[in-house]
Design a protein around this motif. Sequence first.
Motif, PDB file in Angstrom:
ATOM      1  N   VAL A 118       0.804  -1.148  -0.124  1.00  0.00           N
ATOM      2  CA  VAL A 118       0.074   0.090   0.032  1.00  0.00           C
ATOM      3  C   VAL A 118       0.856   1.225   0.118  1.00  0.00           C
ATOM      4  O   VAL A 118       0.558   2.115  -0.631  1.00  0.00           O
ATOM      5  CB  VAL A 118      -0.815  -0.065   1.196  1.00  0.00           C
ATOM      6  N   GLY A 119       1.979   1.180   0.752  1.00  0.00           N
ATOM      7  CA  GLY A 119       2.656   2.392   0.794  1.00  0.00           C
ATOM      8  C   GLY A 119       3.749   2.855  -0.363  1.00  0.00           C
ATOM      9  O   GLY A 119       4.418   3.602  -0.289  1.00  0.00           O
ATOM     10  N   ARG A 120       3.881   1.656  -1.388  1.00  0.00           N
ATOM     11  CA  ARG A 120       4.799   1.651  -2.137  1.00  0.00           C
ATOM     12  C   ARG A 120       6.263   1.898  -1.906  1.00  0.00           C
ATOM     13  O   ARG A 120       6.936   2.769  -2.398  1.00  0.00           O
ATOM     14  CB  ARG A 120       4.370   2.726  -3.503  1.00  0.00           C
ATOM     15  N   LEU A 121       6.566   1.206  -0.712  1.00  0.00           N
ATOM     16  CA  LEU A 121       7.772   1.373  -0.214  1.00  0.00           C
ATOM     17  C   LEU A 121       8.992   0.631  -0.719  1.00  0.00           C
ATOM     18  O   LEU A 121      10.296   0.504  -0.317  1.00  0.00           O
ATOM     19  CB  LEU A 121       7.622   1.416   1.459  1.00  0.00           C
ATOM     20  N   ARG A 122       8.572  -0.486  -1.750  1.00  0.00           N
ATOM     21  CA  ARG A 122       9.615  -1.363  -1.913  1.00  0.00           C
ATOM     22  C   ARG A 122      10.174  -0.991  -3.268  1.00  0.00           C
ATOM     23  O   ARG A 122       9.438  -0.622  -4.137  1.00  0.00           O
ATOM     24  CB  ARG A 122       8.936  -2.902  -2.031  1.00  0.00           C
ATOM     25  N   TYR A 123      11.407  -1.494  -3.481  1.00  0.00           N
ATOM     26  CA  TYR A 123      12.212  -1.064  -4.786  1.00  0.00           C
ATOM     27  C   TYR A 123      13.076  -2.595  -5.058  1.00  0.00           C
ATOM     28  O   TYR A 123      13.653  -2.894  -4.174  1.00  0.00           O
ATOM     29  CB  TYR A 123      13.074   0.065  -4.380  1.00  0.00           C
ATOM     30  N   ILE A 124      12.729  -2.751  -6.337  1.00  0.00           N
ATOM     31  CA  ILE A 124      13.544  -4.016  -6.819  1.00  0.00           C
ATOM     32  C   ILE A 124      14.395  -3.773  -8.017  1.00  0.00           C
ATOM     33  O   ILE A 124      13.945  -3.144  -9.010  1.00  0.00           O
ATOM     34  CB  ILE A 124      12.291  -5.175  -7.014  1.00  0.00           C
ATOM     35  N   GLY A 125      15.573  -4.449  -7.919  1.00  0.00           N
ATOM     36  CA  GLY A 125      16.399  -4.152  -9.180  1.00  0.00           C
ATOM     37  C   GLY A 125      17.459  -4.918  -9.114  1.00  0.00           C
ATOM     38  O   GLY A 125      17.846  -6.060  -8.165  1.00  0.00           O
ATOM     39  N   VAL A 126      18.224  -5.154  -9.959  1.00  0.00           N
ATOM     40  CA  VAL A 126      19.482  -5.836 -10.292  1.00  0.00           C
ATOM     41  C   VAL A 126      20.536  -5.164  -9.883  1.00  0.00           C
ATOM     42  O   VAL A 126      20.903  -4.043 -10.107  1.00  0.00           O
ATOM     43  CB  VAL A 126      19.670  -6.381 -11.720  1.00  0.00           C
ATOM     44  N   VAL A 127      21.575  -5.759  -9.170  1.00  0.00           N
ATOM     45  CA  VAL A 127      22.705  -5.419  -9.009  1.00  0.00           C
ATOM     46  C   VAL A 127      23.948  -6.431  -9.324  1.00  0.00           C
ATOM     47  O   VAL A 127      23.733  -7.769  -9.082  1.00  0.00           O
ATOM     48  CB  VAL A 127      23.133  -4.820  -7.506  1.00  0.00           C
ATOM     49  N   LEU A 128      25.265  -6.048  -9.752  1.00  0.00           N
ATOM     50  CA  LEU A 128      26.077  -6.819 -10.081  1.00  0.00           C
ATOM     51  C   LEU A 128      27.338  -6.907  -9.130  1.00  0.00           C
ATOM     52  O   LEU A 128      27.347  -5.938  -8.518  1.00  0.00           O
ATOM     53  CB  LEU A 128      26.711  -6.310 -11.507  1.00  0.00           C
ATOM     54  N   TYR A 129      27.732  -8.072  -8.825  1.00  0.00           N
ATOM     55  CA  TYR A 129      28.746  -8.340  -7.833  1.00  0.00           C
ATOM     56  C   TYR A 129      29.800  -9.197  -8.217  1.00  0.00           C
ATOM     57  O   TYR A 129      29.686 -10.074  -9.121  1.00  0.00           O
ATOM     58  CB  TYR A 129      27.937  -8.537  -6.566  1.00  0.00           C
ATOM     59  N   ASP A 130      30.889  -9.192  -7.492  1.00  0.00           N
ATOM     60  CA  ASP A 130      32.124  -9.963  -7.933  1.00  0.00           C
ATOM     61  C   ASP A 130      32.048 -10.899  -6.646  1.00  0.00           C
ATOM     62  O   ASP A 130      32.327 -10.804  -5.664  1.00  0.00           O
ATOM     63  CB  ASP A 130      33.372  -9.210  -7.745  1.00  0.00           C
ATOM     64  N   PRO A 131      31.737 -12.276  -6.827  1.00  0.00           N
ATOM     65  CA  PRO A 131      31.732 -13.175  -5.930  1.00  0.00           C
ATOM     66  C   PRO A 131      32.990 -13.834  -5.516  1.00  0.00           C
ATOM     67  O   PRO A 131      33.146 -14.047  -4.147  1.00  0.00           O
ATOM     68  CB  PRO A 131      31.101 -14.724  -6.616  1.00  0.00           C
ATOM     69  N   ASP A 132      34.155 -13.270  -5.919  1.00  0.00           N
ATOM     70  CA  ASP A 132      35.560 -13.681  -5.654  1.00  0.00           C
ATOM     71  C   ASP A 132      35.876 -12.716  -4.288  1.00  0.00           C
ATOM     72  O   ASP A 132      36.894 -13.026  -3.571  1.00  0.00           O
ATOM     73  CB  ASP A 132      36.402 -13.550  -6.521  1.00  0.00           C
ATOM     74  N   ARG A 133      35.023 -11.620  -4.316  1.00  0.00           N
ATOM     75  CA  ARG A 133      35.388 -10.511  -3.089  1.00  0.00           C
ATOM     76  C   ARG A 133      34.410 -10.923  -2.051  1.00  0.00           C
ATOM     77  O   ARG A 133      34.502 -10.242  -0.678  1.00  0.00           O
ATOM     78  CB  ARG A 133      34.926  -9.322  -3.516  1.00  0.00           C
ATOM     79  N   VAL A 134      33.422 -11.996  -2.028  1.00  0.00           N
ATOM     80  CA  VAL A 134      32.507 -12.252  -0.949  1.00  0.00           C
ATOM     81  C   VAL A 134      33.443 -12.400   0.562  1.00  0.00           C
ATOM     82  O   VAL A 134      33.091 -12.021   1.425  1.00  0.00           O
ATOM     83  CB  VAL A 134      31.636 -13.379  -1.138  1.00  0.00           C
ATOM     84  N   LEU A 135      34.228 -13.580   0.364  1.00  0.00           N
ATOM     85  CA  LEU A 135      34.766 -13.924   1.359  1.00  0.00           C
ATOM     86  C   LEU A 135      35.578 -12.891   2.125  1.00  0.00           C
ATOM     87  O   LEU A 135      35.534 -12.822   3.366  1.00  0.00           O
ATOM     88  CB  LEU A 135      35.845 -15.150   0.942  1.00  0.00           C
ATOM     89  N   GLU A 136      36.362 -12.141   1.502  1.00  0.00           N
ATOM     90  CA  GLU A 136      37.118 -11.193   2.046  1.00  0.00           C
ATOM     91  C   GLU A 136      36.295 -10.250   2.688  1.00  0.00           C
ATOM     92  O   GLU A 136      36.679  -9.513   3.558  1.00  0.00           O
ATOM     93  CB  GLU A 136      37.954 -10.318   0.804  1.00  0.00           C
ATOM     94  N   ALA A 137      35.034  -9.677   2.138  1.00  0.00           N
ATOM     95  CA  ALA A 137      34.277  -8.658   2.721  1.00  0.00           C
ATOM     96  C   ALA A 137      33.540  -9.257   3.994  1.00  0.00           C
ATOM     97  O   ALA A 137      33.544  -8.513   4.778  1.00  0.00           O
ATOM     98  CB  ALA A 137      33.222  -8.451   1.648  1.00  0.00           C
ATOM     99  N   ALA A 138      33.215 -10.351   3.822  1.00  0.00           N
ATOM    100  CA  ALA A 138      32.495 -10.978   5.114  1.00  0.00           C
ATOM    101  C   ALA A 138      33.487 -11.150   6.174  1.00  0.00           C
ATOM    102  O   ALA A 138      33.044 -11.199   7.324  1.00  0.00           O
ATOM    103  CB  ALA A 138      31.756 -12.173   4.442  1.00  0.00           C
ATOM    104  N   SER A 139      34.702 -11.034   6.246  1.00  0.00           N
ATOM    105  CA  SER A 139      35.765 -11.576   6.835  1.00  0.00           C
ATOM    106  C   SER A 139      36.300 -10.244   7.604  1.00  0.00           C
ATOM    107  O   SER A 139      37.450 -10.602   8.308  1.00  0.00           O
ATOM    108  CB  SER A 139      36.842 -12.359   6.315  1.00  0.00           C
ATOM    109  N   VAL A 140      35.858  -9.151   7.312  1.00  0.00           N
ATOM    110  CA  VAL A 140      36.379  -7.609   7.779  1.00  0.00           C
ATOM    111  C   VAL A 140      36.342  -7.788   9.270  1.00  0.00           C
ATOM    112  O   VAL A 140      35.218  -8.325   9.968  1.00  0.00           O
ATOM    113  CB  VAL A 140      35.639  -6.594   7.146  1.00  0.00           C
ATOM    114  N   ARG A 141      37.546  -7.562  10.066  1.00  0.00           N
ATOM    115  CA  ARG A 141      37.274  -7.912  11.434  1.00  0.00           C
ATOM    116  C   ARG A 141      36.389  -6.745  12.178  1.00  0.00           C
ATOM    117  O   ARG A 141      35.619  -6.885  12.984  1.00  0.00           O
ATOM    118  CB  ARG A 141      38.650  -7.583  12.203  1.00  0.00           C
TER     119      ARG A 141
END
Length: 483
Positions: free
Chosen positions: A255-278
């Motif tokens: 009802v509030g039209r609060l949701r937005y949907i779209g495509v983003v591109l990402y590099d899967p080889d950077r996922v581990l490094e990003a999730a491991s930030v201290r």
Amino acid sequence: MRVLAQMAMVMNLDKCIGCHTCSVTCKQAWTNRGGVEYAWFNNVETRPGQGYPRTYEDQDRWRGGWTLTRRGRLKLRSGSRLRKLATLFFNPHLPALSDYYEPWTYDYQNLITAPAGDDLPTAKPTAPITWSANWDDSLAGGPELAQHDPILKAMSERIRLEFEQAFMFYLPRICEHCLNPSCVASCPSGAIYKRTEDGIVLVDSDTCRSWRSCVTGCPYKKVFLNHQTGKAEKCTFCFPRIELGMPTVCAQTCVGRLRYIGVVLYDPDRVLEAASVRDEHSLIDAQKQVLLDPHDPSVIEAALRSGIPQDWVVAAQRSPVYSLIFDYQLALPLHPEYRTLPMVWYIPPLSPVVDAVRDTGFDGEDAANLFAAVEALRIPIGYLASLFTAGDPAPVREVLRRLVAMRAFMRDINLGRDPDESIPASVGMTGSQMYDMYRLLAIAKAEDRYVIPHAHREDAGAPNDGCSVPTPVSLPFPKVRQS
């Protein structure tokens, strides 16, 4: 550089009115079958509150998401492969049905058989009701219930005492379809997988063996067990609709039209490094570095080389999700400290700041007064920071300043005055950028809020787990014979 596409969502909490239309329509579409009466793939929580299931954010209790070892390596909070094998038939870190709620119905027969009287007959519940998916709705229980909110409990005594001033807002939740999903890594059978073509996390019912490790592993508790079929079920991001270029049911009926949907591109080889930030406060910036600029020629070339269709690249360039995260820097992830790199982001709510300033005797629309009032909003910045920035108030403060600046800037335009370029400049934006941001947030049409390319089924690859660590699919778990 390897490039994958990810369907993502942003929700503007400033526009959520807590009507639960999204929840009801999702329920009708996806969980209207036996065995999942208690399951809500989409639910709307009143904050502060315990949420659904109760206190799901208390990871010391439920052991969801990822954590870092002393050596800085990523591991599941629920334990290693050997621990999972040892506790396969005894997992104490699962919410009970009472933490969700015991489904009930009503005595509708009483509406027909009740004797004539002065009062209209009612349909009373057929069982005692002690909890439900929206029990916290609109501060129904007040401080008695909200004091069990894990975030509120972790905050200062001052914030908890100020709760009597009754700050609240609504938080819609679906599966986060994470870039580093802990539910995928937790599944002993390998039944949960992340689709290569659009990043949607799904369950293969034929492979699911009802171990329920995925329920424990998901820190958002958005995986449910169908008690009749013995299969795990979860939000599918309405993938049959997405493949046809249509928005999800929850977004279509919002009802509030609060949701937005779209495509983003990402590099899967950077996922581990990003999730491991201290530093947990650096996780948002690390996740942003995983996401790629769809206008960068090198990214476009790499995307096409990776097999992403041209129309998907164009959709990523038009994505409202990318704009809200990067161009306008308004969207923040939910609980980045879980290290799953969630892909459902939120624009924090702005309290009724104009009225608050006006009550002090000052001009409630003056930009300088509004900026000063950001620190004194009824919804504490610290509470929002605990939700969206792992406790760092600075990014939340900047988002609220941009929202305040937009209000002040658009006031001049709506009153026919020359716009004051110093207002957007104070938050690092130009006047044209702020006007475009206003159009997207306030008056954007469906084709601007939902930029969803059609699926290319002929190019769909094999399922990809999308995790930073190997999933324990090779464990010698027994196959369960299906009756």
